[in-house]
Scaffold this motif. Structure first.
Motif, PDB file in Angstrom:
ATOM      1  N   ILE B 115       0.942  -1.198   0.173  1.00 38.39           N
ATOM      2  CA  ILE B 115       0.015   0.198   0.031  1.00 38.39           C
ATOM      3  C   ILE B 115       0.947   1.310   0.011  1.00 38.39           C
ATOM      4  O   ILE B 115       0.584   2.210  -0.707  1.00 38.39           O
ATOM      5  N   SER B 118       2.624   1.967  -3.448  1.00 40.00           N
ATOM      6  CA  SER B 118       1.682   2.545  -4.318  1.00 40.00           C
ATOM      7  C   SER B 118       1.954   4.100  -4.362  1.00 40.00           C
ATOM      8  O   SER B 118       1.333   5.028  -5.493  1.00 40.00           O
ATOM      9  N   TYR B 186      -5.330  -0.117 -13.843  1.00 41.70           N
ATOM     10  CA  TYR B 186      -5.321   0.942 -12.913  1.00 41.70           C
ATOM     11  C   TYR B 186      -3.989   1.625 -12.748  1.00 41.70           C
ATOM     12  O   TYR B 186      -3.505   2.079 -12.020  1.00 41.70           O
ATOM     13  N   ARG B 189       0.422   2.187  -9.869  1.00 40.87           N
ATOM     14  CA  ARG B 189       0.037   2.635  -8.619  1.00 40.87           C
ATOM     15  C   ARG B 189      -1.281   1.961  -7.991  1.00 40.87           C
ATOM     16  O   ARG B 189      -1.319   1.307  -6.790  1.00 40.87           O
ATOM     17  N   GLY B 190      -2.339   1.868  -8.806  1.00 39.55           N
ATOM     18  CA  GLY B 190      -3.627   1.306  -8.430  1.00 39.55           C
ATOM     19  C   GLY B 190      -3.433  -0.104  -8.181  1.00 39.55           C
ATOM     20  O   GLY B 190      -3.758  -0.782  -7.269  1.00 39.55           O
ATOM     21  N   ALA B 191      -2.629  -0.989  -9.224  1.00 39.50           N
ATOM     22  CA  ALA B 191      -2.500  -2.381  -9.067  1.00 39.50           C
ATOM     23  C   ALA B 191      -1.905  -2.422  -7.814  1.00 39.50           C
ATOM     24  O   ALA B 191      -2.081  -3.547  -7.164  1.00 39.50           O
ATOM     25  N   LEU B 193      -1.881  -1.058  -5.063  1.00 36.42           N
ATOM     26  CA  LEU B 193      -2.931  -0.762  -4.075  1.00 36.42           C
ATOM     27  C   LEU B 193      -3.457  -1.819  -3.688  1.00 36.42           C
ATOM     28  O   LEU B 193      -3.907  -2.477  -2.497  1.00 36.42           O
ATOM     29  N   ILE B 194      -4.092  -2.317  -4.871  1.00 36.78           N
ATOM     30  CA  ILE B 194      -4.918  -3.598  -4.754  1.00 36.78           C
ATOM     31  C   ILE B 194      -4.365  -4.781  -4.264  1.00 36.78           C
ATOM     32  O   ILE B 194      -4.802  -5.710  -3.741  1.00 36.78           O
ATOM     33  N   ALA B 197      -4.108  -5.037  -0.682  1.00 39.12           N
ATOM     34  CA  ALA B 197      -5.518  -5.234  -0.166  1.00 39.12           C
ATOM     35  C   ALA B 197      -5.501  -7.107  -0.260  1.00 39.12           C
ATOM     36  O   ALA B 197      -5.727  -7.635   0.706  1.00 39.12           O
ATOM     37  N   LEU B 198      -5.055  -7.625  -1.166  1.00 38.31           N
ATOM     38  CA  LEU B 198      -4.883  -8.889  -1.576  1.00 38.31           C
ATOM     39  C   LEU B 198      -3.936  -9.471  -0.494  1.00 38.31           C
ATOM     40  O   LEU B 198      -4.433 -10.650   0.063  1.00 38.31           O
ATOM     41  N   LEU B 200      -3.335  -8.607   2.398  1.00 35.97           N
ATOM     42  CA  LEU B 200      -4.252  -8.633   3.794  1.00 35.97           C
ATOM     43  C   LEU B 200      -4.946  -9.941   4.074  1.00 35.97           C
ATOM     44  O   LEU B 200      -5.267 -10.025   5.351  1.00 35.97           O
TER      45      LEU B 200
END
Lengths: 308, 499
Positions: B115, B118, B186, B189-191, B193-194, B197-198, B200
């Protein structure tokens, strides 16, 4: 008074008559009036055709007097005479129709073209009768590696858009960048907006850096490789998205993780409560039993393996 | 003697109960071991499967940061190095505190690393976030999860390890197109970030670990007697299992695995380039690599299943697989020199199978050498020490290629190191006996591999206390102090008397 009017009318008529001749579009290449034909370098391309048609790509960098030579071996019935002519971009070149003699089992067509500007480039074909055709595609070096997927970037971020001319192709004199504005292309000048745009040119590569992106910056960008003869274009699409976009799946996944963890912990708590209500010492016994069982079967399993 | 009695009863109850059970796992409510295998599957794929698919981001980084590919590749090197370096830290923390908390923290760190990445504005940010922070998180996750799963299984241990590790190959099949899609939609950067989350989701995997009372917890009580500094040091060294570093079998095994690691990764790095140099097309070379990857997955599961059938000792099977892998690595350049694509493909498939097969076994052998109790710390130290092999192997093979001009020398040397590791393994004590020896049950203070009854150890475990040593001396005087249950109870009773 009437005489001067008559003279004016006569001049106008004369002008109109000569203008009509000037405005007629000639399919052949028209050299610009300033460059005399004889000062251009000469080059030659020749192709020998055996079948029915052939296409030849010709890469040109500079204005040149190009001699195109077509040789055809003919078909079954070798006629002694055949009509041949030249075409540019589908239109027949004026005064190019000639009768070709069969010489040494071959037909030959040759013509010199003056290639000086972008209009001169295109497809030139020599046609033998109605059967054989050789096409010469004249063009400046094309940009090979074109990124077909759009570049994505974020509002407020900066992005690098790059164009590259392959090593195998000659290097351009310089590079230009254009942004698509409707159907037009607007050239990007760094001087106009030095804070937003940056152009870094190397011989074969060019990079356009756009700072502080906004949604309006999205769209098609064109990089132009400038050669003496013309500028070849490559295009790249830029998409600008706001930061909310990836935030949505991010938050979705985080919520999923929190829900999973909560579910697991709650399930475990309910299980342990159930076990606790089964007996007071039950949990303690379970703990010691787990510890015992953890290592107990160790010994028994080794015994088992020994038996095997 | 009120205290011993309930335990006595429990022990006598526990033993028949244990033998009556299916013995697939020792978890209190049975079957929970399989849930943990699922957790291992997911968490391993999110650690190593993710690491392997990061290549897709590197192209984007090269363009965005305008750095060389080598500088960018340091990101994943840092991540891997951090994971291996912090492994002993992870296992030590698990020994000291609860495994569940450690794994969940590791998952949070891994996610946090991505995170933060990103938002990176320079390459150094990426090294620190994707490399160090995520690597630390991965170190806190991987080895503890492996050790926990291994503690839950005895008979099916190798199989579940094989299944768990097969997730690496399988997930990289899924992650490559997924990451491509994320980057296209995305941007990186967006990738990232996702992906954070994955990652996590590892926290959810960690939550599945049931909290256990660690047997080392009583040790804290004893150390109050001494000065806090020395006691803390001793406690820390016990959590890190540093005493293993003088344990001869463990040292020999670690050395063997390190030598193995020197040569193991060479084909992964150089096979594609070598195939291209041998004259095959890009597509053919990539296909060879994918095929080897597929047999790798198959090898892990098949070898796990086969090892658990119990026909052979694990260490013998491991020797067989490593020897074969070493031979096939050495044969790789030979097969491609002949110019035959079929030969190269065949050897690569066989190599893939053998390398996958040995991966399942490498970890499974550890509790055989050091016992289940010390397995956690042992695995951590093993990861740390074997990483040095990996760090040596790749540059060495690159150097050999630069010097000789082709990959033949690199592959032959790599295969040689693998075979050398196998030979080192044969010097393990009791190597040539046909039957599996019982793993040591306690810290070997003397020259015995076989230890006392584990329940004994449970009650008296502590880093250096004299009461443990006292018990050992008492028991070693008695001839019957090995194996049989009631005899060890006698020992234990005597020790209690000593207190």
């Amino acid at each position: 008074m009437a005489a001067s009017w008559k003279r004016l009318l006569f001049h106008i008529l004369l002008l109109l008559v000569s203008c009509r001749h000037i405005n007629t579009k000639t399919p052949g290449p028209t050299p610009p009036p300033l460059v005399p034909i004889s000062s251009l370098p000469t080059d030659e391309r020749s192709v020998s055709l055996k079948g029915e048609s052939h296409t030849e790509n010709v890469e040109l960098l500079n204005p040149v007097n190009l001699a195109l030579q077509c040789t055809w071996t003919g078909n079954q019935n070798k006629l002694p005479n055949i009509t041949g002519f030249w075409r540019k971009d589908g239109d027949e070149v004026e005064n190019s129709r000639v009768t070709v003699q069969l010489e040494g089992d071959e037909y030959e067509l040759k013509r010199v073209f003056s290639i000086v500007s972008e209009e001169s480039l295109g497809s030139y074909s020599c046609v033998f009768g109605s059967e054989a055709k050789i096409e010469f595609v004249l063009a400046a070096p094309q940009i090979g590696e074109v990124r077909d997927k759009p570049i994505v970037s974020y509002v407020g971020d900066s992005v690098v858009i790059a164009c590259k001319m392959e090593e195998t192709k000659p290097k351009p004199g310089s590079w230009n960048w254009y942004k698509a504005n409707g159907t037009d292309k607007e050239q990007i000048f760094v001087v106009a907006e030095p804070l937003r745009y940056e152009i870094k040119n190397e011989e074969r590569k060019t990079k356009l850096v756009v700072h502080n992106l906004t949604e309006a910056d999205g769209g098609l960008y064109y990089c132009g490789a400038v050669y003496a003869i013309s500028t070849t274009m490559g295009h790249v699409e830029l998409k600008v998205i706001s930061f909310q976009e990836p935030l949505k799946p991010f938050i979705a996944i985080v919520i999923e993780v929190i829900v999973l963890v909560a579910a697991i912990l709650l399930y475990e708590k309910s299980q342990s409560k159930k076990n606790y209500t089964e007996g007071n010492g039950a949990t303690d016994q379970m703990n010691t039993m787990t510890q015992g069982e953890n290592n107990g079967p160790e010994g028994s399993s080794s015994t088992r393996q020994r038996k095997i | 003697m009120a205290q011993p009695d309930p335990s006595l009863r429990d022990m006598t109850n526990a033993k028949p109960k244990a033998e009556g059970k299916s013995d697939d796992d020792e978890a209190p409510d049975g079957g929970w071991g399989w849930v943990l295998v699922g957790a291992l599957f997911v968490s391993t794929s999110l650690v190593f499967g993710l690491m392997r698919s990061l290549g897709i981001f590197f192209v984007e980084f090269v363009q965005y940061f305008e750095e060389s590919a080598q500088a960018i590749s340091w990101i994943s090197s840092t991540g891997l190095a951090a994971q291996q370096f912090f492994s002993p830290l992870g296992t030590a923390l698990c020994n000291a505190y609860d495994t569940r908390v450690v794994v969940m923290t590791g998952g949070c760190l891994a996610g946090l690393g991505f995170i933060l990445a990103s938002q990176a504005t320079s390459l150094v940010h990426l090294y620190l976030t994707m490399g160090v922070i995520s690597g630390l998180g991965w170190g806190l996750v991987f080895t503890p999860m492996v050790a926990t799963v291994m503690a839950h299984f005895t008979r099916r241990r190798t199989l579940v390890l094989g299944v768990g590790f097969s997730s690496i190959g399988l997930s990289s099949f899924a992650f490559n197109p997924l990451f491509q899609l994320l980057v296209e939609t995305y941007a990186w950067r967006g990738a990232l970030l996702i992906l954070g989350a994955l990652s996590l989701n590892i926290v959810a995997c960690g939550a599945l670990i049931r909290p256990r009372r660690r047997s080392k917890a009583p040790a804290k009580v004893d150390s109050e007697r001494r000065s806090s500094c020395a006691a803390t040091l001793r406690r820390v060294s016990s959590y890190l299992e540093l005493s293993l570093l003088v344990d001869r079998p463990y040292v020999v095994y670690t050395l063997a695995v390190t030598l193995l690691n020197v040569g193991y990764f060479v084909p992964y790095f150089h096979l594609v380039a070598h195939s291209r140099q041998a004259g095959f097309s890009e597509y053919q070379a990539a296909f060879v690599m994918s095929a080897a990857g597929a047999t790798d997955i198959l090898g892990r599961i098949v070898s796990g299943w086969f090892s658990d059938l119990g026909h052979f000792r694990l260490i013998h099977l491991l020797t067989v697989w490593t020897t074969l892998a070493g031979l096939f690595i050495m044969l790789l350049p030979v097969s491609s020199l002949s110019g035959s694509y079929a030969a190269l493909m065949a050897i690569s498939l066989l190599y893939g199978f053998c390398s996958g097969a040995l991966t399942s076994l490498v970890f499974a052998v550890v509790p055989m050498i050091v016992g289940v109790e010390r397995m956690m710390g042992a695995l951590g130290l093993l990861q740390l020490i074997e990483s040095s092999g990996g760090l040596l192997g790749t540059p060495l093979s690159g150097l050999l290629k630069d010097v000789t001009g082709n990959y033949t020398a690199s592959f032959v040397v790599a295969g040689g190191f693998v075979v050398l590791g196998t030979l080192t393994m044969t010097t393990l004590p009791h190597y040539f006996s046909c039957k599996e020896l019982p793993p040591p049950q306690r810290r070997s203070l003397g020259n015995k591999d076989k230890g006392l009854d584990p329940e004994l150890e449970q009650m008296h475990r502590s880093p250096t206390d004299t009461s443990c040593r006292g018990v050992n001396e008492v028991c070693s005087n008695l001839k019957e102090c090995e194996g049989d249950n009631w005899v060890t109870i006698t020992c234990w009773k005597n020790a209690k008397d000593m207190e």
